[in-house]
Design a protein around this motif. Structure first.
Motif, PDB file in Angstrom:
ATOM      1  N   TRP A 179     -25.020 -29.144 -21.458  1.00 24.09           N
ATOM      2  CA  TRP A 179     -23.949 -28.706 -20.547  1.00 24.09           C
ATOM      3  C   TRP A 179     -23.613 -29.798 -19.545  1.00 24.09           C
ATOM      4  O   TRP A 179     -22.486 -29.897 -19.091  1.00 24.09           O
ATOM      5  CB  TRP A 179     -24.362 -27.427 -19.803  1.00 24.09           C
TER       6      TRP A 179
ATOM      7  N   TYR B 170     -16.173 -27.300 -23.575  1.00 27.89           N
ATOM      8  CA  TYR B 170     -15.639 -26.575 -24.720  1.00 27.89           C
ATOM      9  C   TYR B 170     -16.421 -26.923 -25.989  1.00 27.89           C
ATOM     10  O   TYR B 170     -16.799 -26.048 -26.760  1.00 27.89           O
ATOM     11  CB  TYR B 170     -14.149 -26.876 -24.914  1.00 27.89           C
TER      12      TYR B 170
ATOM     13  N   CYS C  54     -19.969 -25.497 -25.768  1.00 28.34           N
ATOM     14  CA  CYS C  54     -19.929 -24.054 -25.995  1.00 28.34           C
ATOM     15  C   CYS C  54     -19.770 -23.756 -27.482  1.00 28.34           C
ATOM     16  O   CYS C  54     -20.488 -22.923 -28.043  1.00 28.34           O
ATOM     17  CB  CYS C  54     -18.803 -23.416 -25.194  1.00 28.34           C
TER      18      CYS C  54
ATOM     19  N   ASN D  60     -22.799 -22.698 -14.513  1.00 31.51           N
ATOM     20  CA  ASN D  60     -21.513 -22.015 -14.502  1.00 31.51           C
ATOM     21  C   ASN D  60     -20.769 -22.218 -15.819  1.00 31.51           C
ATOM     22  O   ASN D  60     -20.089 -21.315 -16.310  1.00 31.51           O
ATOM     23  CB  ASN D  60     -20.661 -22.479 -13.318  1.00 31.51           C
ATOM     24  N   ARG D  61     -20.892 -23.387 -16.416  1.00 32.59           N
ATOM     25  CA  ARG D  61     -20.289 -23.644 -17.735  1.00 32.59           C
ATOM     26  C   ARG D  61     -20.938 -22.744 -18.785  1.00 32.59           C
ATOM     27  O   ARG D  61     -20.270 -22.173 -19.641  1.00 32.59           O
ATOM     28  CB  ARG D  61     -20.450 -25.113 -18.116  1.00 32.59           C
TER      29      ARG D  61
ATOM     30  N   ASP E 247     -19.598 -19.156 -18.437  1.00 35.09           N
ATOM     31  CA  ASP E 247     -18.284 -18.980 -19.070  1.00 35.09           C
ATOM     32  C   ASP E 247     -18.439 -18.791 -20.575  1.00 35.09           C
ATOM     33  O   ASP E 247     -17.808 -17.920 -21.180  1.00 35.09           O
ATOM     34  CB  ASP E 247     -17.384 -20.192 -18.801  1.00 35.09           C
ATOM     35  N   CYS E 248     -19.257 -19.605 -21.177  1.00 35.46           N
ATOM     36  CA  CYS E 248     -19.493 -19.554 -22.620  1.00 35.46           C
ATOM     37  C   CYS E 248     -20.177 -18.245 -23.010  1.00 35.46           C
ATOM     38  O   CYS E 248     -19.781 -17.576 -23.969  1.00 35.46           O
ATOM     39  CB  CYS E 248     -20.328 -20.756 -23.043  1.00 35.46           C
TER      40      CYS E 248
ATOM     41  N   ILE F  29     -20.233 -15.337 -21.408  1.00 40.23           N
ATOM     42  CA  ILE F  29     -19.327 -14.193 -21.245  1.00 40.23           C
ATOM     43  C   ILE F  29     -18.346 -14.116 -22.409  1.00 40.23           C
ATOM     44  O   ILE F  29     -18.100 -13.037 -22.963  1.00 40.23           O
ATOM     45  CB  ILE F  29     -18.592 -14.269 -19.894  1.00 40.23           C
ATOM     46  N   LYS F  30     -17.807 -15.249 -22.803  1.00 38.64           N
ATOM     47  CA  LYS F  30     -16.857 -15.271 -23.921  1.00 38.64           C
ATOM     48  C   LYS F  30     -17.521 -14.764 -25.201  1.00 38.64           C
ATOM     49  O   LYS F  30     -16.953 -13.956 -25.934  1.00 38.64           O
ATOM     50  CB  LYS F  30     -16.320 -16.687 -24.117  1.00 38.64           C
TER      51      LYS F  30
ATOM     52  N   ARG G 149     -17.730 -11.743 -12.061  1.00 44.36           N
ATOM     53  CA  ARG G 149     -17.505 -12.452 -13.331  1.00 44.36           C
ATOM     54  C   ARG G 149     -18.049 -11.675 -14.527  1.00 44.36           C
ATOM     55  O   ARG G 149     -17.443 -11.688 -15.599  1.00 44.36           O
ATOM     56  CB  ARG G 149     -18.127 -13.844 -13.293  1.00 44.36           C
TER      57      ARG G 149
END
Length: 181
Positions: free
Chosen positions: A59, A65, A68, A106-107, A110-111, A113-114, A163
């Motif tokens: 990360w 991107y 992830c 934090n990166r 995001d990954c 959660i997606k 989030r």
């Protein structure tokens, strides 16, 4: 695994039977070549862990991107394939430093959660506890992965709770509603 699962099923026929993987519960890929053979399947759930530190410094050093995509592909190869076989997959432990200051964590969030949202996975975060009475010989050691602050009186990071609100309600029903036993 099979003997243990059958023992649980025999003792408590109305409970879910959750099976874990190898390598700190990050790898269930061994089931690809040798699936479990049980007298029941309708209440079988597999679990996997995924923490922000999984993957080392990826990360930090890579394009978020691409990292992830690579990490999710690995997660799907090691555990997510069970979804394609019709089994529920439960992320029984996941977490990150909740102080909110680590860009790499934090990166990861995001990954994560997606991925969870895309597959409508049930999950349990590590941990609610904001501190420990005693850990590693330290009294009151703070747990930065804990949802609560160090005195357990408030939330460590309210923006984190905002989030994850998108993944708190299942769209297809939770595991217990999905399984028939």
């Amino acid at each position: 695994m099979q003997k243990g699962a059958e023992a649980v099923h025999s003792a408590k026929p109305n409970v879910l039977v959750i099976l874990s993987g190898l390598k700190y519960d990050t790898d269930l890929s061994f089931l690809r070549n040798k699936p479990v053979s049980l007298s029941f399947t309708s209440k079988l759930v597999f679990e996997v862990h995924w923490f922000s530190f999984t993957g080392g410094t990826d990360w930090e050093n890579g394009d978020p991107y691409q990292v992830c995509t690579r990490v999710v592909n690995n997660k799907m190869r090691n555990a997510g394939f069970l979804l394609d076989q019709g089994y529920p997959l439960f992320v029984s432990e996941w977490g990150l430093d909740l102080r909110g200051t680590n860009v790499n964590h934090n990166r990861y969030l995001d990954c994560f959660i997606k991925w969870v949202d895309e597959h409508d996975l049930d999950w349990a975060i590590w941990t609610l506890a904001g501190s420990y009475y005693l850990k590693q010989g330290v009294v009151g050691m703070e747990e930065y992965y804990g949802v609560l602050d160090s005195d357990w009186a408030g939330v460590r990071n309210s923006s984190f709770l905002e989030r994850i609100s998108a993944i708190q309600s299942p769209r297809q029903g939770n595991i217990i509603e999905t399984l028939h036993f």
